[in-house]
Design a protein around this motif. Structure first.
Motif, mmCIF file in Angstrom:
data_model
loop_
_atom_site.group_PDB
_atom_site.id
_atom_site.type_symbol
_atom_site.label_atom_id
_atom_site.label_comp_id
_atom_site.label_asym_id
_atom_site.label_seq_id
_atom_site.Cartn_x
_atom_site.Cartn_y
_atom_site.Cartn_z
ATOM 1 N N MET A 95 0.838 -1.171 0.000
ATOM 2 C CA MET A 95 0.000 0.000 0.000
ATOM 3 C C MET A 95 0.887 1.239 0.000
ATOM 4 O O MET A 95 1.657 1.442 0.925
ATOM 5 C CB MET A 95 -0.900 -0.010 1.218
ATOM 6 C CG MET A 95 -1.931 -1.114 1.210
ATOM 7 S SD MET A 95 -2.976 -1.010 2.648
ATOM 8 C CE MET A 95 -3.324 -2.729 2.858
ATOM 9 N N ASN A 152 -8.890 3.867 0.280
ATOM 10 C CA ASN A 152 -7.867 3.211 1.087
ATOM 11 C C ASN A 152 -8.506 2.480 2.268
ATOM 12 O O ASN A 152 -8.106 1.369 2.608
ATOM 13 C CB ASN A 152 -6.844 4.230 1.584
ATOM 14 C CG ASN A 152 -5.683 3.569 2.280
ATOM 15 O OD1 ASN A 152 -4.946 2.793 1.680
ATOM 16 N ND2 ASN A 152 -5.525 3.851 3.556
ATOM 17 N N THR A 174 -10.098 -0.701 0.980
ATOM 18 C CA THR A 174 -9.034 -1.649 0.660
ATOM 19 C C THR A 174 -8.483 -2.298 1.922
ATOM 20 O O THR A 174 -8.269 -3.511 1.981
ATOM 21 C CB THR A 174 -7.887 -0.933 -0.094
ATOM 22 O OG1 THR A 174 -8.424 -0.332 -1.268
ATOM 23 C CG2 THR A 174 -6.781 -1.894 -0.472
ATOM 24 N N ARG A 175 -8.287 -1.506 2.960
ATOM 25 C CA ARG A 175 -7.776 -2.022 4.225
ATOM 26 C C ARG A 175 -8.758 -3.018 4.843
ATOM 27 O O ARG A 175 -8.360 -4.060 5.358
ATOM 28 C CB ARG A 175 -7.498 -0.878 5.191
ATOM 29 C CG ARG A 175 -6.762 -1.302 6.431
ATOM 30 C CD ARG A 175 -6.338 -0.106 7.264
ATOM 31 N NE ARG A 175 -5.457 0.798 6.538
ATOM 32 C CZ ARG A 175 -4.144 0.641 6.418
ATOM 33 N NH1 ARG A 175 -3.558 -0.399 6.964
ATOM 34 N NH2 ARG A 175 -3.415 1.500 5.754
ATOM 35 N N TRP A 209 -8.514 -6.227 2.890
ATOM 36 C CA TRP A 209 -7.243 -6.870 3.220
ATOM 37 C C TRP A 209 -7.331 -7.596 4.561
ATOM 38 O O TRP A 209 -6.940 -8.748 4.692
ATOM 39 C CB TRP A 209 -6.127 -5.826 3.245
ATOM 40 C CG TRP A 209 -4.783 -6.418 3.478
ATOM 41 C CD1 TRP A 209 -4.145 -6.551 4.668
ATOM 42 C CD2 TRP A 209 -3.921 -6.996 2.494
ATOM 43 N NE1 TRP A 209 -2.931 -7.162 4.480
ATOM 44 C CE2 TRP A 209 -2.768 -7.443 3.161
ATOM 45 C CE3 TRP A 209 -4.017 -7.156 1.114
ATOM 46 C CZ2 TRP A 209 -1.720 -8.054 2.484
ATOM 47 C CZ3 TRP A 209 -2.970 -7.762 0.447
ATOM 48 C CH2 TRP A 209 -1.837 -8.210 1.136
ATOM 49 N N GLU A 210 -7.885 -6.909 5.578
ATOM 50 C CA GLU A 210 -7.998 -7.503 6.907
ATOM 51 C C GLU A 210 -8.970 -8.679 6.916
ATOM 52 O O GLU A 210 -8.728 -9.688 7.585
ATOM 53 C CB GLU A 210 -8.421 -6.444 7.924
ATOM 54 C CG GLU A 210 -7.317 -5.440 8.195
ATOM 55 C CD GLU A 210 -7.747 -4.277 9.075
ATOM 56 O OE1 GLU A 210 -8.936 -4.223 9.472
ATOM 57 O OE2 GLU A 210 -6.886 -3.426 9.360
ATOM 58 N N CYS A 214 -9.614 -10.734 4.430
ATOM 59 C CA CYS A 214 -8.904 -11.852 3.811
ATOM 60 C C CYS A 214 -7.833 -12.408 4.753
ATOM 61 O O CYS A 214 -7.687 -13.628 4.878
ATOM 62 C CB CYS A 214 -8.268 -11.416 2.494
ATOM 63 S SG CYS A 214 -9.457 -11.074 1.192
ATOM 64 N N GLU A 215 -7.087 -11.522 5.376
ATOM 65 C CA GLU A 215 -6.018 -11.944 6.269
ATOM 66 C C GLU A 215 -6.568 -12.801 7.421
ATOM 67 O O GLU A 215 -5.976 -13.816 7.781
ATOM 68 C CB GLU A 215 -5.300 -10.712 6.820
ATOM 69 C CG GLU A 215 -4.027 -11.026 7.554
ATOM 70 C CD GLU A 215 -3.304 -9.755 7.964
ATOM 71 O OE1 GLU A 215 -3.944 -8.862 8.555
ATOM 72 O OE2 GLU A 215 -2.097 -9.661 7.669
ATOM 73 N N PHE A 246 -5.099 -15.144 0.531
ATOM 74 C CA PHE A 246 -4.063 -14.266 0.008
ATOM 75 C C PHE A 246 -4.505 -13.702 -1.333
ATOM 76 O O PHE A 246 -4.924 -14.444 -2.219
ATOM 77 C CB PHE A 246 -2.740 -15.027 -0.132
ATOM 78 C CG PHE A 246 -2.261 -15.560 1.185
ATOM 79 C CD1 PHE A 246 -1.555 -14.747 2.054
ATOM 80 C CD2 PHE A 246 -2.554 -16.855 1.579
ATOM 81 C CE1 PHE A 246 -1.133 -15.219 3.292
ATOM 82 C CE2 PHE A 246 -2.134 -17.337 2.803
ATOM 83 C CZ PHE A 246 -1.432 -16.521 3.658
ATOM 84 N N ILE A 247 -4.458 -12.392 -1.465
ATOM 85 C CA ILE A 247 -4.872 -11.735 -2.699
ATOM 86 C C ILE A 247 -3.660 -11.062 -3.340
ATOM 87 O O ILE A 247 -2.732 -10.644 -2.654
ATOM 88 C CB ILE A 247 -5.997 -10.711 -2.452
ATOM 89 C CG1 ILE A 247 -5.599 -9.691 -1.383
ATOM 90 C CG2 ILE A 247 -7.275 -11.410 -2.039
ATOM 91 C CD1 ILE A 247 -6.624 -8.599 -1.156
#
Length: 41
Positions: free
Chosen positions: A1, A10, A13-14, A17-18, A20-21, A26-27
């Motif tokens: 990022m 943003n 997106t965060r 991301w979180e 998925c994490e 995993f992207i």
């Protein structure tokens, strides 16, 4: 990022991301050549 130009994007997106994490998903982002992308239409 990298640097943030649009803070609201943003934040989204965060969140993705979180999400998925937390699920061990995993992207990856990749670039598609414009010519290849248009040929799919």
């Amino acid at each position: 990022m990298g640097s943030v130009r649009y803070k609201h994007l943003n934040n989204i997106t965060r969140q993705i991301w979180e999400w998925c994490e937390n699920r061990h998903i995993f992207i990856v982002a990749s670039c598609i050549n414009t010519r290849d992308n248009l040929s799919r239409l």
